[in-house]
Design an enzyme around this catalytic site. Structure first.
Site, short mmCIF file in Angstrom:
data_model
loop_
_atom_site.label_atom_id
_atom_site.label_comp_id
_atom_site.label_asym_id
_atom_site.label_seq_id
_atom_site.Cartn_x
_atom_site.Cartn_y
_atom_site.Cartn_z
N LYS A 80 11.15 105.37 83.92
CA LYS A 80 11.32 106.61 83.16
C LYS A 80 10.64 107.78 83.88
O LYS A 80 9.82 107.57 84.78
CB LYS A 80 10.70 106.42 81.78
CG LYS A 80 11.34 105.29 80.95
CD LYS A 80 10.66 105.16 79.59
CE LYS A 80 11.34 104.09 78.75
NZ LYS A 80 10.79 104.05 77.36
N TYR B 214 20.09 104.53 73.49
CA TYR B 214 19.14 104.41 72.38
C TYR B 214 19.86 104.55 71.05
O TYR B 214 19.33 105.17 70.12
CB TYR B 214 18.03 105.46 72.54
CG TYR B 214 17.01 105.15 73.62
CD1 TYR B 214 16.50 103.86 73.78
CD2 TYR B 214 16.55 106.15 74.47
CE1 TYR B 214 15.56 103.57 74.78
CE2 TYR B 214 15.61 105.86 75.46
CZ TYR B 214 15.12 104.58 75.60
OH TYR B 214 14.18 104.30 76.58
N ASN C 153 6.20 105.51 78.08
CA ASN C 153 5.69 104.16 78.39
C ASN C 153 6.30 103.59 79.67
O ASN C 153 6.39 102.39 79.85
CB ASN C 153 5.88 103.23 77.19
CG ASN C 153 7.33 103.15 76.75
OD1 ASN C 153 8.21 103.69 77.41
ND2 ASN C 153 7.58 102.46 75.66
N HIS D 187 11.90 101.07 80.91
CA HIS D 187 12.82 100.40 79.99
C HIS D 187 13.22 99.07 80.62
O HIS D 187 13.48 99.00 81.83
CB HIS D 187 14.10 101.22 79.76
CG HIS D 187 15.16 100.38 79.10
ND1 HIS D 187 15.17 100.13 77.76
CD2 HIS D 187 16.20 99.66 79.63
CE1 HIS D 187 16.19 99.32 77.47
NE2 HIS D 187 16.83 99.02 78.59
N GLU E 57 24.09 97.11 79.32
CA GLU E 57 23.29 98.17 79.96
C GLU E 57 23.55 98.24 81.47
O GLU E 57 23.60 99.34 82.04
CB GLU E 57 21.80 97.94 79.68
CG GLU E 57 21.47 98.17 78.20
CD GLU E 57 20.03 97.85 77.81
OE1 GLU E 57 19.25 97.42 78.69
OE2 GLU E 57 19.70 98.04 76.63
P1 IDP Z 1 11.17 98.99 74.04
O1 IDP Z 1 11.34 100.05 75.11
O2 IDP Z 1 9.80 98.34 74.14
O3 IDP Z 1 12.30 97.98 74.03
P2 IDP Z 1 12.35 100.22 71.64
O4 IDP Z 1 11.88 99.95 70.24
O5 IDP Z 1 13.68 99.70 72.05
O6 IDP Z 1 11.16 99.71 72.62
O7 IDP Z 1 12.31 101.79 71.83
C1 IDP Z 1 12.89 102.39 72.96
C2 IDP Z 1 11.97 103.49 73.46
O8 IDP Z 1 11.87 104.52 72.44
C3 IDP Z 1 10.53 103.07 73.71
O9 IDP Z 1 10.34 102.46 74.97
C4 IDP Z 1 9.80 104.39 73.61
O10 IDP Z 1 9.93 105.17 74.79
C5 IDP Z 1 10.58 105.08 72.48
N1 IDP Z 1 9.94 104.89 71.17
C6 IDP Z 1 9.98 103.76 70.40
N2 IDP Z 1 9.29 103.94 69.26
C7 IDP Z 1 8.79 105.21 69.32
C8 IDP Z 1 7.98 106.00 68.43
O11 IDP Z 1 7.56 105.57 67.35
N3 IDP Z 1 7.68 107.26 68.85
C9 IDP Z 1 8.12 107.79 70.03
N4 IDP Z 1 8.89 107.09 70.88
C10 IDP Z 1 9.21 105.81 70.54
MG MG Z 2 14.31 98.28 73.48
#
Ligand code: IDP
Ligand code: MG
Length: 155
Positions: free
Chosen positions: A9, A49, A112, A115, A126
């Site tokens: 990212k 997403y 974070n 992905h 994907e």
């Molecule tokens: P993952 O990346 O660990 O699979 P997902 O729940 O699929 O997590 O969420 C996709 C991305 O959305 C996360 O990696 C993060 O960047 C963002 N995200 C998820 N939950 C939150 C939140 O509560 N606040 C802000 N961004 C979030």
């Molecule tokens: Mg995810």
């Protein structure tokens, strides 16, 4: 052999962590079969997403994913989807275990750095979303016999 889709990212690219992540991938013995930079847009992010488009944080998430080019990769290995999700760590970087990529390199639940596909079904969708078939290379490195036992390669 299984494949997974990984995105480094903007929080990874802008912080000059591309090399750190790729080094860990290669040190683990995971094979890179596709690799390119891309500028993401709203359309692809709404698809990618789709499980989050109705969340209040989606506009901020989408903006953060468009803040710079990203690096997209296809990774190959036995059980690579599960292996790489474990290497990535839980979604919130502050809660991710030390030793994971998120646990070592970020402090955020949104920014974070990585992905990673979470299931074989999603990995297939994907990979097709981010790569043309000819951009994914089906090759086997010469060192494969030192990565796995013979039985694991037959499975
Ligand atoms: P993952 O990346 O660990 O699979 P997902 O729940 O699929 O997590 O969420 C996709 C991305 O959305 C996360 O990696 C993060 O960047 C963002 N995200 C998820 N939950 C939150 C939140 O509560 N606040 C802000 N961004 C979030
Ligand atoms: Mg995810």
């Amino acid at each position: 052999m299984q494949q997974t889709l990984v995105i480094l990212k903007p929080s990874c690219v802008e912080r000059c962590l591309i090399g750190e992540v790729i080094t860990r991938i290669q040190n683990r013995g995971i094979i890179i079969t596709g690799l390119k930079m891309m500028q993401l847009d709203e359309k692809i992010l709404r698809e990618h997403y789709s499980h989050l488009v109705d969340k209040p944080f989606f506009p901020g998430l989408a903006a953060s994913m468009m803040a710079s080019p990203v690096v997209c990769m296809v990774l190959k290995g036995v059980d690579v989807i599960e292996v790489f999700r474990k290497m990535t760590g839980v979604t919130n970087g502050r809660k991710a275990e030390p030793g994971t990529l998120r646990g070592d390199f970020c402090m955020s639940g949104q920014a974070n750095i990585i992905h990673a596909s979470d299931s074989p079904e999603n990995a297939e969708i994907e990979i097709a979303r981010f790569f043309k078939p000819e951009e994914v290379f089906d090759y086997t490195p010469a060192y494969i016999k030192y990565l796995y036992g013979d039985d694991e390669l037959k499975a």
